[in-house]
Design a protein around this motif. Structure first.
Motif, PDB file in Angstrom:
ATOM      1  N   LEU A  71       2.927   3.737 -17.613  1.00  0.00           N
ATOM      2  CA  LEU A  71       2.663   2.598 -16.748  1.00  0.00           C
ATOM      3  C   LEU A  71       2.632   3.086 -15.300  1.00  0.00           C
ATOM      4  CD1 LEU A  71       2.244  -0.425 -16.367  1.00  0.00           C
ATOM      5  CD2 LEU A  71       4.739  -0.704 -16.435  1.00  0.00           C
ATOM      6  N   LEU A  72       1.423   3.227 -14.764  1.00  0.00           N
ATOM      7  CA  LEU A  72       1.243   3.716 -13.398  1.00  0.00           C
ATOM      8  C   LEU A  72       0.973   2.557 -12.451  1.00  0.00           C
ATOM      9  CD1 LEU A  72      -1.062   6.851 -13.925  1.00  0.00           C
ATOM     10  CD2 LEU A  72       1.420   6.795 -13.554  1.00  0.00           C
ATOM     11  N   ILE A  73       1.390   2.734 -11.191  1.00  0.00           N
ATOM     12  CA  ILE A  73       1.096   1.773 -10.137  1.00  0.00           C
ATOM     13  C   ILE A  73       0.596   2.522  -8.913  1.00  0.00           C
ATOM     14  CG2 ILE A  73       3.478   1.735  -9.261  1.00  0.00           C
ATOM     15  CD1 ILE A  73       2.944  -1.312  -8.640  1.00  0.00           C
ATOM     16  N   ASN A  74      -0.317   1.902  -8.206  1.00  0.00           N
ATOM     17  CA  ASN A  74      -0.886   2.482  -6.988  1.00  0.00           C
ATOM     18  C   ASN A  74      -0.233   1.804  -5.785  1.00  0.00           C
ATOM     19  OD1 ASN A  74      -2.407   3.373  -4.842  1.00  0.00           O
ATOM     20  ND2 ASN A  74      -4.376   2.913  -5.774  1.00  0.00           N
ATOM     21  N   HIS A  75       0.655   2.516  -5.114  1.00  0.00           N
ATOM     22  CA  HIS A  75       1.341   1.989  -3.936  1.00  0.00           C
ATOM     23  C   HIS A  75       0.580   2.286  -2.646  1.00  0.00           C
ATOM     24  CE1 HIS A  75       4.962   0.450  -5.753  1.00  0.00           C
ATOM     25  NE2 HIS A  75       5.209   1.588  -6.361  1.00  0.00           N
ATOM     26  N   SER A  76      -0.564   2.940  -2.742  1.00  0.00           N
ATOM     27  CA  SER A  76      -1.315   3.286  -1.533  1.00  0.00           C
ATOM     28  C   SER A  76      -2.235   2.131  -1.127  1.00  0.00           C
ATOM     29  CB  SER A  76      -2.136   4.561  -1.747  1.00  0.00           C
ATOM     30  OG  SER A  76      -3.299   4.275  -2.495  1.00  0.00           O
ATOM     31  N   LYS A  77      -2.982   2.345  -0.057  1.00  0.00           N
ATOM     32  CA  LYS A  77      -3.938   1.341   0.415  1.00  0.00           C
ATOM     33  C   LYS A  77      -5.356   1.671  -0.007  1.00  0.00           C
ATOM     34  CE  LYS A  77      -1.039   0.138   4.264  1.00  0.00           C
ATOM     35  NZ  LYS A  77      -0.731   0.296   5.661  1.00  0.00           N
ATOM     36  N   VAL A 136       5.164   6.129 -11.611  1.00  0.00           N
ATOM     37  CA  VAL A 136       5.478   5.414 -12.849  1.00  0.00           C
ATOM     38  C   VAL A 136       6.267   4.167 -12.457  1.00  0.00           C
ATOM     39  CG1 VAL A 136       6.702   5.540 -15.062  1.00  0.00           C
ATOM     40  CG2 VAL A 136       5.475   7.546 -14.194  1.00  0.00           C
ATOM     41  N   LEU A 137       5.756   3.006 -12.807  1.00  0.00           N
ATOM     42  CA  LEU A 137       6.348   1.748 -12.364  1.00  0.00           C
ATOM     43  C   LEU A 137       7.750   1.537 -12.915  1.00  0.00           C
ATOM     44  CD1 LEU A 137       6.046  -0.843 -10.761  1.00  0.00           C
ATOM     45  CD2 LEU A 137       4.918  -1.863 -12.728  1.00  0.00           C
ATOM     46  N   ASN A 138       7.960   1.749 -14.183  1.00  0.00           N
ATOM     47  CA  ASN A 138       9.271   1.560 -14.809  1.00  0.00           C
ATOM     48  C   ASN A 138      10.002   2.891 -14.905  1.00  0.00           C
ATOM     49  OD1 ASN A 138       7.360   2.452 -16.719  1.00  0.00           O
ATOM     50  ND2 ASN A 138       8.670   1.770 -18.401  1.00  0.00           N
ATOM     51  N   SER A 139      10.137   3.554 -13.784  1.00  0.00           N
ATOM     52  CA  SER A 139      10.651   4.917 -13.772  1.00  0.00           C
ATOM     53  C   SER A 139      12.169   4.964 -13.825  1.00  0.00           C
ATOM     54  CB  SER A 139      10.164   5.626 -12.516  1.00  0.00           C
ATOM     55  OG  SER A 139      10.617   6.941 -12.491  1.00  0.00           O
TER      56      SER A 139
END
Length: 160
Positions: A107-113, A89-92
């Motif tokens: 609001l999800l974010i993908n921090h992986s490659k 969650v981006l705004n966690s």
């Protein structure tokens, strides 16, 4: 209030919940174990969503809530998604205020490659309720002095 299984007093609150999504059929959020603090939120989507590396996306949960004004709901990441796939969650934690009546979105974010695919009804976050104390801000000319003072980021032991 009620007695918990340890003989202590626990607080109990009523929170109203409404399904607002008509795209899919789904169960209301629930705790996965008796002592879980969070209620799992699902992706209330009809078809899969792809999150590319570094991308952020707003995912509907399909629900809206009404809670007492001394509570807030926090949208928090699921540890398994964060650890295994780099999805968080981006705004966690995301805050749901007591007077908000719209659909809760995550609001999800993908921090992986690698890209990640969210399937309909995937558990994507958790909702944790917290009490909010009534605070009165009092303007002063000086603050009390402490040993730490104004030492900020890393001041209490971080070594580079």
């Amino acid at each position: 209030m009620y007695l918990n299984n340890l003989g202590g007093i626990a607080l109990s609150y009523n929170v109203q919940i409404k399904k607002v999504s008509t795209e899919i059929e789904f169960d209301l959020p629930k705790k996965m174990t008796t002592y879980s603090s969070g209620y799992d939120l699902i992706a209330a989507i009809a078809s899969p969503l792809i999150i590319q590396p570094g991308e952020r996306i707003l995912v509907p949960s399909g629900i809206a809530i009404s809670m007492p004004n001394y509570l807030e709901a926090q949208v928090r990441p699921r540890s398994g998604l964060a650890y295994k796939h780099g999805i968080t969650v981006l705004n966690s934690p995301g805050t749901v205020d007591a007077d908000y009546r719209g659909e809760i979105k995550v609001l999800l974010i993908n921090h992986s490659k690698e890209q990640y695919i969210i399937q309909p009804k995937d558990r994507i976050a958790q909702l944790v309720f917290q009490e909010i104390p009534e605070i009165q801000l009092i303007q002063v000319d000086e603050l009390t002095v402490t040993e730490r003072g104004s030492g900020g980021f890393g001041h209490t032991g971080f070594k580079s």
